[in-house]
Design a protein around this motif. Structure first.
Motif, short mmCIF file in Angstrom:
data_model
loop_
_atom_site.label_atom_id
_atom_site.label_comp_id
_atom_site.label_asym_id
_atom_site.label_seq_id
_atom_site.Cartn_x
_atom_site.Cartn_y
_atom_site.Cartn_z
N TRP A 1 0.92 -1.13 0.14
CA TRP A 1 -0.08 -0.03 -0.12
C TRP A 1 0.73 1.31 0.06
O TRP A 1 0.43 2.24 -0.57
N GLY A 2 1.97 1.03 0.50
CA GLY A 2 3.01 2.41 0.35
C GLY A 2 3.45 2.59 -0.92
O GLY A 2 3.56 3.81 -1.40
N GLY B 1 -1.14 14.78 3.70
CA GLY B 1 -1.46 15.73 2.86
C GLY B 1 -0.57 17.08 3.13
O GLY B 1 -0.67 17.71 1.87
N LEU B 2 -0.13 17.55 3.99
CA LEU B 2 0.62 18.82 3.81
C LEU B 2 1.98 18.59 3.21
O LEU B 2 2.46 19.44 2.38
N LEU C 1 -6.51 8.61 -2.18
CA LEU C 1 -7.25 7.49 -2.82
C LEU C 1 -6.93 6.01 -2.00
O LEU C 1 -7.62 5.11 -2.09
N VAL C 2 -5.91 5.91 -1.22
CA VAL C 2 -5.65 4.55 -0.55
C VAL C 2 -5.93 4.83 1.06
O VAL C 2 -6.63 4.00 1.56
N TRP C 3 -5.49 5.79 1.68
CA TRP C 3 -5.80 6.13 3.13
C TRP C 3 -7.17 6.25 3.50
O TRP C 3 -7.55 5.92 4.64
N ILE D 1 2.56 5.62 -6.10
CA ILE D 1 2.08 5.64 -7.32
C ILE D 1 1.04 6.51 -7.54
O ILE D 1 1.09 7.51 -8.67
N VAL D 2 -0.08 6.56 -6.87
CA VAL D 2 -1.14 7.43 -7.05
C VAL D 2 -0.75 8.75 -6.63
O VAL D 2 -1.64 9.90 -7.14
N SER D 3 0.22 9.17 -5.71
CA SER D 3 0.62 10.45 -5.33
C SER D 3 1.19 11.28 -6.59
O SER D 3 1.40 12.44 -6.52
#
Length: 371
Positions: free
Chosen positions: A238-239, A285-286, A255-257, A244-246
């Motif tokens: 998941w990391g 997020g920050l 989208l994951v957490w 990848i999605v970041s």
């Protein structure tokens, strides 16, 4: 007349041969593109070596390439190998029935019935949404499994592309400056414009590769760490998925957490859900909101919304390479229009020539005697 025909024929053949060469190189687009990116990113390192060791092109390029291998290439290979192993394990667990995505969604619905009532207000069927989510999850795991199988079957092709990238990067590091000067000399755009466009190309490539990859690594590491601390299985997988999605601005790792936090709350792990939500909003997020404008938007001089749209469009058009190609195309688009507006607006505001100026012969200055 015959000379014009010769020139036009030569130019037509030149364009045809150039297009044929582009199509010939198309299968190697990925290695070529990343070799160019490596040469641009590590060019400052090579310049530092030139100042320290003197003009030794082969030695400087080889040392720079070795630094790149240890910093970038080897860690990425290790990460990809770990991702493939975790993906295969997840796929096997889904196939054996150990993991049932549909049951997880049903537990969320039972714990939060307001979700189904909220969706009903917009005529959205929860059952249909559930089936689609399960299909996406299972499809994603199957994709990882197929990719792992494909990597195993195409090992030779993978390492051939990697070797080609490293080989090209060496020569681009060594001869890149001379190659750029040759291209500037060949292109009929004007040297000043060409240098501006090459500078913009290098600037955007460095910013998007360094910025996006650094943000992806940071967010993926933070996400995997909090998943591991909270005891969520598959923390490494998941990391990597969050990394990848970041690459997608604005949404990214959420989208994951976010689904993970909702599921933890649904099964009664309220403290873990609150911790994950707080960590995701404040820390993960920050990291995106603070670093992306500094590392990507500032260097590319693109507004945040253009970075987002061009990244999404680039990924759709070019695949994984699109997170660089999208902002690059957008930056070159704005650079071309900037040149056009600046030059043609100056020409439009230039005062018209006087009658005396128009009556002068070409190349004759005012005041010259007519002989």
């Amino acid at each position: 007349m015959y000379a014009k025909l010769e020139t036009r024929t030569f130019l037509a053949l030149l364009i045809g041969v150039s297009l044929a060469f582009v199509f010939l190189m198309k299968p190697f687009f990925g290695p070529i593109f990343w070799a160019v990116a490596i040469a641009l990113i590590f060019h400052p390192v090579q310049q530092l070596l030139v100042r320290k060791l003197g003009q030794r092109p082969n030695v400087n390029a080889l040392i720079t390439l070795c630094i790149c291998m240890f910093i970038v290439v080897i860690p990425v290979l290790v990460l990809v190998t770990s991702l493939v192993a975790e993906g295969v394990a997840l796929y096997q667990q889904i196939q054996s029935g150990e993991i049932r995505p549909g049951e997880y969604i049903d537990r969320v619905n039972q714990s939060f019935p307001a979700i189904q009532a909220f969706l009903a207000q917009f005529d959205i069927s929860f059952a249909e949404l559930r089936d689609r989510a399960v299909s996406i999850f299972v499809g994603g795991s199957q994709f990882l499994g197929k990719q792992a199988l494909g990597v195993g079957q195409n090992t030779f092709q993978f390492f051939l592309g990697l070797a080609l990238m490293v080989y090209l990067a060496f020569f681009l590091l060594r001869d890149g400056h001379a190659l750029v000067e040759l291209i500037i000399k060949a292109l009929p755009l004007g040297d000043e414009r060409e240098r501006l466009l090459f500078a913009k190309f290098a600037e955007v490539t460095r910013a998007t590769v360094k910025g996006n990859l650094l943000i992806a690594i940071i967010q993926g590491a933070l996400g995997g760490l909090i998943f591991w601390i909270l005891g969520i299985s598959g923390a490494l997988l998941w990391g990597v998925v969050m990394a990848i999605v970041s690459l997608l601005p604005a949404v990214g790792a959420a989208l994951v957490w976010v689904p993970a936090a909702i599921y933890l709350a649904a099964v009664g792990d309220v403290i873990e859900a609150v911790v994950l939500t707080a960590f995701g909003v404040v820390v993960i997020g920050l990291a995106d909101n603070l670093l992306r404008p500094v590392l990507v938007g500032r260097d590319t001089k693109l507004p945040d919304y253009i970075v987002l749209l061009s990244t999404l469009g680039g990924i759709v058009m070019f695949g994984i390479n699109g997170f660089v190609m999208g902002p690059l195309v957008a930056a070159l688009f704005m650079a071309f229009w900037g040149i056009f507006i600046r030059e043609f607006s100056e020409e439009a505001h230039r005062p018209p020539a006087t009658v005396d100026d128009e009556s002068q012969e070409p190349g004759r200055e005012a005041g010259d005697d007519v002989r």
